[in-house]
Motif scaffolding. Sequence first.
Motif, PDB file in Angstrom:
ATOM      1  N   LYS A   1       0.773  -1.295   0.186  1.00 14.28           N
ATOM      2  CA  LYS A   1       0.068   0.080   0.151  1.00 14.28           C
ATOM      3  C   LYS A   1       1.123   1.194   0.014  1.00 14.28           C
ATOM      4  CE  LYS A   1      -3.510  -2.769   2.511  1.00 14.28           C
ATOM      5  NZ  LYS A   1      -4.461  -2.419   3.793  1.00 14.28           N
ATOM      6  N   CYS A   2       1.924   1.209  -0.706  1.00 15.17           N
ATOM      7  CA  CYS A   2       2.915   2.328  -0.980  1.00 15.17           C
ATOM      8  C   CYS A   2       2.264   3.684  -1.540  1.00 15.17           C
ATOM      9  CB  CYS A   2       4.112   1.921  -1.509  1.00 15.17           C
ATOM     10  SG  CYS A   2       5.068   0.757  -0.520  1.00 15.17           S
ATOM     11  N   LYS A   3       1.858   4.575  -0.945  1.00 10.40           N
ATOM     12  CA  LYS A   3       1.678   5.808  -1.489  1.00 10.40           C
ATOM     13  C   LYS A   3       2.972   6.712  -1.966  1.00 10.40           C
ATOM     14  CE  LYS A   3      -2.299   5.839   1.881  1.00 10.40           C
ATOM     15  NZ  LYS A   3      -2.989   6.682   3.114  1.00 10.40           N
ATOM     16  N   LYS A   4       2.555   7.979  -2.504  1.00 13.99           N
ATOM     17  CA  LYS A   4       3.450   8.890  -2.929  1.00 13.99           C
ATOM     18  C   LYS A   4       4.377   9.071  -1.966  1.00 13.99           C
ATOM     19  CE  LYS A   4       4.551  13.015  -5.338  1.00 13.99           C
ATOM     20  NZ  LYS A   4       4.053  14.669  -5.545  1.00 13.99           N
ATOM     21  N   GLY A   5       5.746   8.977  -2.066  1.00 13.49           N
ATOM     22  CA  GLY A   5       6.702   9.166  -1.106  1.00 13.49           C
ATOM     23  C   GLY A   5       6.958   7.988  -0.188  1.00 13.49           C
ATOM     24  N   GLU A   6       6.409   6.983  -0.329  1.00 11.31           N
ATOM     25  CA  GLU A   6       6.702   5.515   0.222  1.00 11.31           C
ATOM     26  C   GLU A   6       7.501   4.586  -0.485  1.00 11.31           C
ATOM     27  OE1 GLU A   6       2.858   6.097   3.441  1.00 11.31           O
ATOM     28  OE2 GLU A   6       2.878   4.687   1.654  1.00 11.31           O
ATOM     29  N   ALA A   7       8.450   4.003   0.048  1.00 16.48           N
ATOM     30  CA  ALA A   7       9.211   2.933  -0.424  1.00 16.48           C
ATOM     31  C   ALA A   7       9.047   1.479   0.190  1.00 16.48           C
ATOM     32  CB  ALA A   7      10.832   3.184  -0.371  1.00 16.48           C
ATOM     33  N   LYS A   8       9.530   0.489  -0.688  1.00 16.92           N
ATOM     34  CA  LYS A   8       9.422  -0.958  -0.043  1.00 16.92           C
ATOM     35  C   LYS A   8      10.534  -1.713  -0.909  1.00 16.92           C
ATOM     36  CE  LYS A   8       8.858  -3.244  -3.942  1.00 16.92           C
ATOM     37  NZ  LYS A   8       9.692  -4.612  -4.357  1.00 16.92           N
ATOM     38  N   SER A   9      11.016  -2.712   0.000  1.00 19.77           N
ATOM     39  CA  SER A   9      11.936  -3.290  -0.267  1.00 19.77           C
ATOM     40  C   SER A   9      11.803  -4.764  -0.435  1.00 19.77           C
ATOM     41  CB  SER A   9      13.332  -3.066   0.361  1.00 19.77           C
ATOM     42  OG  SER A   9      14.454  -3.952  -0.212  1.00 19.77           O
ATOM     43  N   THR A  10      11.988  -5.428  -1.600  1.00 19.57           N
ATOM     44  CA  THR A  10      11.739  -7.051  -1.608  1.00 19.57           C
ATOM     45  C   THR A  10      12.912  -7.618  -1.621  1.00 19.57           C
ATOM     46  OG1 THR A  10       9.520  -6.450  -2.714  1.00 19.57           O
ATOM     47  CG2 THR A  10      10.390  -8.838  -2.972  1.00 19.57           C
ATOM     48  N   TYR A  11      12.927  -8.610  -0.927  1.00 13.45           N
ATOM     49  CA  TYR A  11      14.351  -9.536  -0.594  1.00 13.45           C
ATOM     50  C   TYR A  11      13.828 -10.911  -1.170  1.00 13.45           C
ATOM     51  CZ  TYR A  11      15.774  -5.878   2.394  1.00 13.45           C
ATOM     52  OH  TYR A  11      16.265  -4.591   3.019  1.00 13.45           O
ATOM     53  N   GLY A  12      14.304 -11.063  -2.565  1.00 13.89           N
ATOM     54  CA  GLY A  12      14.223 -12.304  -3.037  1.00 13.89           C
ATOM     55  C   GLY A  12      15.515 -12.931  -3.496  1.00 13.89           C
ATOM     56  N   THR A  13      15.266 -13.480  -4.756  1.00 14.54           N
ATOM     57  CA  THR A  13      16.778 -13.929  -5.468  1.00 14.54           C
ATOM     58  C   THR A  13      17.568 -12.450  -5.603  1.00 14.54           C
ATOM     59  OG1 THR A  13      15.305 -15.485  -6.619  1.00 14.54           O
ATOM     60  CG2 THR A  13      17.689 -14.787  -7.838  1.00 14.54           C
ATOM     61  N   GLY A  14      16.949 -11.547  -6.112  1.00 16.78           N
ATOM     62  CA  GLY A  14      17.631 -10.192  -5.824  1.00 16.78           C
ATOM     63  C   GLY A  14      16.967  -9.415  -5.036  1.00 16.78           C
ATOM     64  N   CYS A  15      17.169  -8.119  -4.916  1.00 18.79           N
ATOM     65  CA  CYS A  15      16.723  -7.074  -3.970  1.00 18.79           C
ATOM     66  C   CYS A  15      16.092  -6.043  -4.886  1.00 18.79           C
ATOM     67  CB  CYS A  15      17.381  -6.641  -2.820  1.00 18.79           C
ATOM     68  SG  CYS A  15      16.849  -5.509  -1.884  1.00 18.79           S
ATOM     69  N   PHE A  16      14.796  -5.477  -4.760  1.00 19.58           N
ATOM     70  CA  PHE A  16      14.475  -4.429  -5.467  1.00 19.58           C
ATOM     71  C   PHE A  16      13.491  -3.448  -4.463  1.00 19.58           C
ATOM     72  CE2 PHE A  16      14.535  -8.448  -8.029  1.00 19.58           C
ATOM     73  CZ  PHE A  16      15.462  -8.127  -9.094  1.00 19.58           C
ATOM     74  N   ILE A  17      14.091  -2.179  -4.729  1.00 19.35           N
ATOM     75  CA  ILE A  17      13.416  -1.244  -3.892  1.00 19.35           C
ATOM     76  C   ILE A  17      12.762  -0.224  -4.890  1.00 19.35           C
ATOM     77  CG2 ILE A  17      14.033   0.789  -2.488  1.00 19.35           C
ATOM     78  CD1 ILE A  17      16.882  -1.046  -1.736  1.00 19.35           C
ATOM     79  N   LEU A  18      11.611   0.177  -4.400  1.00 20.01           N
ATOM     80  CA  LEU A  18      10.776   1.022  -5.360  1.00 20.01           C
ATOM     81  C   LEU A  18      10.168   2.331  -4.370  1.00 20.01           C
ATOM     82  CD1 LEU A  18      10.551  -1.744  -7.302  1.00 20.01           C
ATOM     83  CD2 LEU A  18       8.623  -0.529  -8.101  1.00 20.01           C
ATOM     84  N   LEU A  19      10.332   3.441  -4.854  1.00 19.77           N
ATOM     85  CA  LEU A  19       9.715   4.605  -4.247  1.00 19.77           C
ATOM     86  C   LEU A  19       8.768   5.239  -5.068  1.00 19.77           C
ATOM     87  CD1 LEU A  19      10.078   7.035  -2.168  1.00 19.77           C
ATOM     88  CD2 LEU A  19      11.626   8.023  -3.722  1.00 19.77           C
TER      89      LEU A  19
END
Length: 481
Positions: free
Chosen positions: A229-247
């Motif tokens: 539920k990331c709104k504008k200005g919020e970030a998440k990081s997914t740790y799997g095979t790689g790591c992917f951070i989105l803002l």
Amino acid sequence: MFSLMHPSCRWVEHDPMEILETVKVCMEVALKRAKETSKFSETDLKAIGITNQRETTVVWSKSTGKPLYNAIVWMDVRTSSICRRLETQLAGGRTHFVERSGLPISTYFSAMKLIWLLENVPEVKEAAAKGDALFGTVDTWLIWNLTGGVDIGSHVTDCSNAARTLLLDLKTLDWDRKTLEELNIPIEILPRIVSNVENLGEISKDWPLSGVPITGCLGDQHAAMLGQKCKKGEAKSTYGTGCFILLNTGEDIVTSQHGLLTTIAFKLGPNAPTNYALEGSIAIAGAAVQWLRDSLCLIRTASEIEGLAESVPNSGGVYFVPAFNGLFAPHWRDDARGVLVGITRFTNRGHIARATLESMCFQAKEVLQAMHADANLDNSEQFLLRVDGGAAVNNLLMQIQADILGTQVLRPADIETTALGAAFAAGLGVGLWTESTVFESNEQTTGVTIFHPKIGQEERQARYESWSIAVQKSFGLANLA
């Protein structure tokens, strides 16, 4: 889980037919378990959402439905020479397409893999010339088959997956004709682009859950962003095979000046506003733990790494840069290779295990620093980093991440937020809930674990400077082999 194939050094492939079979088995098992554990009936299922591994490229025959080559996986780097060629030929070099697509020329993205297939696989080249070839990422391949395949299947891709091909114009959300001309890719083989929430067709009679509509589709990292539920200005990081951070940058397209990607976050309906994002893609995260398990045999199961890393108080001055196939954001160095530095006679298995966990966290810090700079955020304004993915269950990893970032790390009770995001999208597509309903309870408290930093700024900065030295030592090593 479908298997990885390595037909040559640094080549990574999937069998597209195995992907279909695995999905069918998963649907059957999920349906069976739902019936066993609740009063669930198939008539209760209103819609299906799909989320998928991005960039992985499939080309198949329109007339037979058979793949013309194995799927080339996102981490495959066979296209390095194509990238170098294009960087030389095109006026803008590596960043030639950034203004339109938000992406640099890289082995990572689907366009390079498609060029390789058109140039090196006779069956693909011939089918494209005859008008019998269809291209898609995994979402497209699945939807086409789920909705009937030959003659009747829906040949579509959602905008989040399209944004990872390097062929999409981020402003118009359509295939960019100039890019296609420059890369010599025929538009006829490309799928129709749709939003993340709309009816993409019904499941055909050859599959479980026949007749149920597919009303949501997002690339895995975009689905996780919606699930968090990331709104504008919020970030998440997914740790799997790689790591992917989105803002989430809202409706603003922010062009990165610090090595990040500009991409789509989500578009929750054909007429809904488009949310954009800055993304930092890290190629190797959990895959480094798999390497310790499968190649070095330091652990028997991935879960053992936490206990092994906890057997030592720190990494003993050891730093591990897992640049197995180069480095993605923010460096974009495909000539980098893995390095393990600072080894002494004192070094043991525990130090290497801890350095492996720390490598994920240092890479995340690099990306988040770039996000601060690109989004014009004051460094004193701390991200509340939302985390998910399989490796996020590792408490030590999450604590190290909080320590290295110097900010709180929030882990939800359910770390499978990718699946949750796909479910949110599917429900939106049939009116089970509204967008405001999805986002209104953003601050979740039940079952959430918050990790607080436990080290000071001086130690944090010293360790990060040592990491940066190790990263520099990984550059320019591609020709050692």
